[in-house]
Enzyme design. Structure first.
Site, PDB file in Angstrom:
ATOM      1  N   HIS A  73     -10.560   0.812  17.378  1.00 40.24           N
ATOM      2  CA  HIS A  73     -10.240   1.585  16.173  1.00 40.24           C
ATOM      3  C   HIS A  73      -9.876   3.023  16.539  1.00 40.24           C
ATOM      4  O   HIS A  73      -8.895   3.576  16.023  1.00 40.24           O
ATOM      5  CB  HIS A  73     -11.432   1.550  15.211  1.00 40.24           C
ATOM      6  CG  HIS A  73     -11.186   2.223  13.909  1.00 40.24           C
ATOM      7  ND1 HIS A  73     -11.750   3.432  13.577  1.00 40.24           N
ATOM      8  CD2 HIS A  73     -10.433   1.850  12.839  1.00 40.24           C
ATOM      9  CE1 HIS A  73     -11.354   3.770  12.366  1.00 40.24           C
ATOM     10  NE2 HIS A  73     -10.562   2.830  11.892  1.00 40.24           N
ATOM     11  N   ASP A  74     -10.648   3.632  17.429  1.00 38.73           N
ATOM     12  CA  ASP A  74     -10.337   4.996  17.882  1.00 38.73           C
ATOM     13  C   ASP A  74      -8.949   5.051  18.513  1.00 38.73           C
ATOM     14  O   ASP A  74      -8.169   5.981  18.250  1.00 38.73           O
ATOM     15  CB  ASP A  74     -11.372   5.490  18.894  1.00 38.73           C
ATOM     16  CG  ASP A  74     -12.716   5.825  18.269  1.00 38.73           C
ATOM     17  OD1 ASP A  74     -12.850   5.724  17.029  1.00 38.73           O
ATOM     18  OD2 ASP A  74     -13.638   6.183  19.027  1.00 38.73           O
ATOM     19  N   ASP A 129      -7.933   0.355   9.977  1.00 34.97           N
ATOM     20  CA  ASP A 129      -9.220   0.209   9.289  1.00 34.97           C
ATOM     21  C   ASP A 129      -9.515  -1.256   8.964  1.00 34.97           C
ATOM     22  O   ASP A 129     -10.651  -1.719   9.112  1.00 34.97           O
ATOM     23  CB  ASP A 129      -9.253   1.055   8.017  1.00 34.97           C
ATOM     24  CG  ASP A 129      -9.337   2.547   8.298  1.00 34.97           C
ATOM     25  OD1 ASP A 129      -9.456   2.949   9.472  1.00 34.97           O
ATOM     26  OD2 ASP A 129      -9.291   3.325   7.322  1.00 34.97           O
TER      27      ASP A 129
END
Length: 145
Positions: free
Chosen positions: A73-74, A119
């Site tokens: 996600h990062d 997300d």
């Protein structure tokens, strides 16, 4: 009242009135939280300080599958930031939730869609990954080098 104190108080009031006219930045973190709730069954707060990458920042090697979700996600946010004017932490987007299904509805290729997809993928990953309570609030200086 002392005139100097009155002058300072007036200046503070004027500053606060001016600040009240500045619209707040809308954070998509609220939307991300809602996606996590939609896709899974665990409380979202359990992901805030999990492992080396869930929460602000990140370093080292992810400690488990769930932490790897946060690492990915990062990196997804990092890719989104390469788009001029795209700030994934403040960009809002459109999506639908039919628990546990999430659908991003912004146009493909837009900043909003890319952030939504980041997300969505993370929320689904969180729901599928095992949760190890021993990796919640670990010491990053010890475990994340």
């Amino acid at each position: 009242m002392n005139p100097a104190h009155l002058l300072i108080l007036s200046a503070v009031c004027v500053s606060l009135l001016g600040a009240a006219n500045v619209p707040p930045q809308h954070l998509n973190l609220y939307q991300f939280k809602n996606m996590i709730v939609c896709a899974g069954t665990r409380p979202w707060i359990g992901y805030v300080n999990y492992g080396c990458y869930c929460g602000a920042g990140g370093s080292g090697t992810p400690v488990d599958e769930l932490d790897r979700c946060c690492y990915v996600h990062d990196n997804c946010y990092g890719e989104a930031e390469k788009i001029p004017g795209c700030n994934p932490k403040t960009k809002t987007y459109s999506y639908t939730c039919t628990k546990p299904n999430l659908t991003c509805t912004d146009a493909a290729g837009t900043c909003a869609r890319i952030v939504c997809d980041c997300d969505r993928t993370a929320a689904i990953c969180f729901a599928a990954a095992p949760y190890n309570i021993n990796n919640f609030m670990i010491s990053s200086s010890t475990h994340c080098q």
